[in-house]
Design an enzyme around this catalytic site. Structure first.
Site, PDB file in Angstrom:
ATOM      1  N   HIS A 120     -15.616  -2.449  -5.434  1.00  0.00           N
ATOM      2  CA  HIS A 120     -14.992  -2.777  -4.141  1.00  0.00           C
ATOM      3  C   HIS A 120     -16.026  -3.388  -3.191  1.00  0.00           C
ATOM      4  CE1 HIS A 120     -11.892  -1.914  -0.873  1.00  0.00           C
ATOM      5  NE2 HIS A 120     -12.982  -2.194  -0.178  1.00  0.00           N
TER       6      HIS A 120
ATOM      7  N   ASP B 238     -11.662  -6.386  -4.982  1.00  0.00           N
ATOM      8  CA  ASP B 238     -12.127  -5.566  -6.106  1.00  0.00           C
ATOM      9  C   ASP B 238     -12.581  -6.556  -7.167  1.00  0.00           C
ATOM     10  OD1 ASP B 238     -11.467  -3.288  -4.754  1.00  0.00           O
ATOM     11  OD2 ASP B 238      -9.565  -2.957  -5.797  1.00  0.00           O
TER      12      ASP B 238
ATOM     13  N   HIS C 124      -7.914  -2.859   2.109  1.00  0.00           N
ATOM     14  CA  HIS C 124      -7.273  -3.992   1.429  1.00  0.00           C
ATOM     15  C   HIS C 124      -6.240  -4.680   2.329  1.00  0.00           C
ATOM     16  CE1 HIS C 124      -9.059  -4.062  -2.558  1.00  0.00           C
ATOM     17  NE2 HIS C 124      -9.133  -2.739  -2.493  1.00  0.00           N
TER      18      HIS C 124
ATOM     19  N   SER D  46      -5.886   1.370   4.656  1.00  0.00           N
ATOM     20  CA  SER D  46      -6.576   0.729   3.531  1.00  0.00           C
ATOM     21  C   SER D  46      -7.275  -0.549   3.959  1.00  0.00           C
ATOM     22  CB  SER D  46      -5.576   0.389   2.420  1.00  0.00           C
ATOM     23  OG  SER D  46      -6.209  -0.432   1.465  1.00  0.00           O
TER      24      SER D  46
ATOM     25  N   GLN E 128       0.829  -1.193   0.000  1.00  0.00           N
ATOM     26  CA  GLN E 128       0.000   0.000   0.000  1.00  0.00           C
ATOM     27  C   GLN E 128       0.874   1.257   0.000  1.00  0.00           C
ATOM     28  OE1 GLN E 128      -3.342  -0.218  -0.294  1.00  0.00           O
ATOM     29  NE2 GLN E 128      -3.527   2.005  -0.435  1.00  0.00           N
TER      30      GLN E 128
ATOM     31  N   GLU F  59     -17.265   3.330  -5.676  1.00  0.00           N
ATOM     32  CA  GLU F  59     -16.463   2.282  -6.327  1.00  0.00           C
ATOM     33  C   GLU F  59     -17.358   1.072  -6.560  1.00  0.00           C
ATOM     34  OE1 GLU F  59     -12.838   1.299  -4.268  1.00  0.00           O
ATOM     35  OE2 GLU F  59     -11.953   3.268  -4.633  1.00  0.00           O
TER      36      GLU F  59
HETATM   37 ZN   LIG Z   1     -10.700  -1.759  -3.475  1.00  0.00          ZN
END
Ligand SMILES: [Zn+2]
Length: 324
Positions: A289, A239, A232, A230, A204, A286
């Site tokens: 996501h 995603d 993630h 994040s 990241q 998004e």
């Molecule tokens: Zn994402």
């Protein structure tokens, strides 16, 4: 004769005395009761124009200090309005009022949502701890930061039919749920495909620094999370695109997106950064996501049109405080 008369007389005095005492007690009690009533919040709030329902609401929710203030100033309809909000959290009242002072045109419900989710602060300037002990219910965003070096323990690598590009890794439970979702989507002719999932702190950092070095902090913050913030990094996000549409621009118009919006919650996933909730989540819409939160919570969010931030503030953080 004289003695008898005297006794009678004494008895009469005694009786009168008792009656006087009783009368004094009764009158005294009523004066005292009246005094207490006139010094009660009920009485004084009513004088200020609050109705019975509002008075009950105020007394139930506010401490003496605030009640004293309300009982001595003119009616404050703003406080009453906030108290009636569904997602009202008592510890946030001062922040609601402050936000209202500076944004009088914003709806009360929006102020409650914004403040509950810490959006009365600036991104990255109000660090709170992301509670990894909450597992799939942990919150990580521009306010809730992961501990340095956090890495989930049960990362699993996906089979390559589920992704394109680099090999993808998520937590085991997320992977199992994703495979279930993938199979059902596939039966309906939709081929889901992942192009990003777990990212380490270092990954990241590399990503963010690349943007930052090229375009500056403001631009970088628009497109990438700072390391530690994040989702993630939690191993709980994916995603997801479809085999025939991997464009961040047009995926929102694809059948796969519609399918995900209507079905992903059944497998425990939520569209994490929905359209219209940018001020709450801190991210642009998004379409790709998705975040795993488990089936029960995913259904709640889906049915009530709540972001995970809003849910977390009210049902996880605030509920935990109440039961302490
Ligand atoms: Zn994402």
């Amino acid at each position: 004769m004289k003695k008898k008369y005297k006794l009678k007389k004494n008895a009469r005095y005694g009786l009168v005395g008792i009656v006087i005492i009783i009368a004094v007690i009764l009158v005294g009690r009523s004066i005292y009761k009246d005094y207490v009533y006139k010094h009660s919040y009920e009485y004084n709030l009513e004088l200020r124009g609050y109705d019975e329902k509002e008075i009950k609401l105020l007394i139930k929710n506010l401490d003496d200090k605030r009640l004293d203030k309300l009982a001595n100033t003119k009616k404050d309809p703003v406080i009453v309005a906030f108290l009636q909000e569904k997602y009202y959290i008592s510890k946030n009242l001062d922040r609601y009022l402050k936000y209202y002072e500076n944004h009088k045109k914003v709806a009360y419900s929006d102020i409650v949502a914004l403040v509950n989710t810490n959006n009365d602060y600036e991104h990255y300037e109000h660090d709170l701890k992301a509670k990894t002990s909450l597992d799939e219910l942990l919150l990580c965003n521009k306010f809730y930061k992961l501990a340095d070096g956090y890495e989930p323990e049960d990362l699993a690598t996906m089979k390559n039919k589920y992704y394109y590009g680099e090999a993808q890794v998520v937590r085991q439970e997320v992977y199992d749920a994703f495979v279930d979702m993938w199979n059902d989507a596939n039966e309906e002719g939709i081929y889901l495909i992942v192009n990003s999932s777990y990212r380490s702190f270092e990954d990241q950092k590399e990503l963010y620094d690349l943007y930052k070095d090229n375009y500056g902090t403001t631009e970088a913050d628009l497109v990438a999370s700072r390391p530690g913030y994040s989702e993630h990094q939690t191993g709980l996000s994916v995603d997801v695109f479809s085999k025939d549409n991997t464009s961040t621009k047009t995926f929102k118009d694809s059948p796969a997106y519609s399918w995900l919006v209507n079905n992903s919650y059944k497998y425990g996933f939520i569209l994490r950064y929905p359209e219209g909730k940018e001020d709450i989540t801190g991210y642009e819409f998004e379409a790709w996501h998705y975040r795993y939160v488990g089936k029960k919570v995913a259904k709640e969010l889906h049915n009530n049109n709540l972001t995970f931030e809003e849910y977390y503030a009210y049902y996880i953080e605030n509920a935990a405080k109440k039961t302490k």
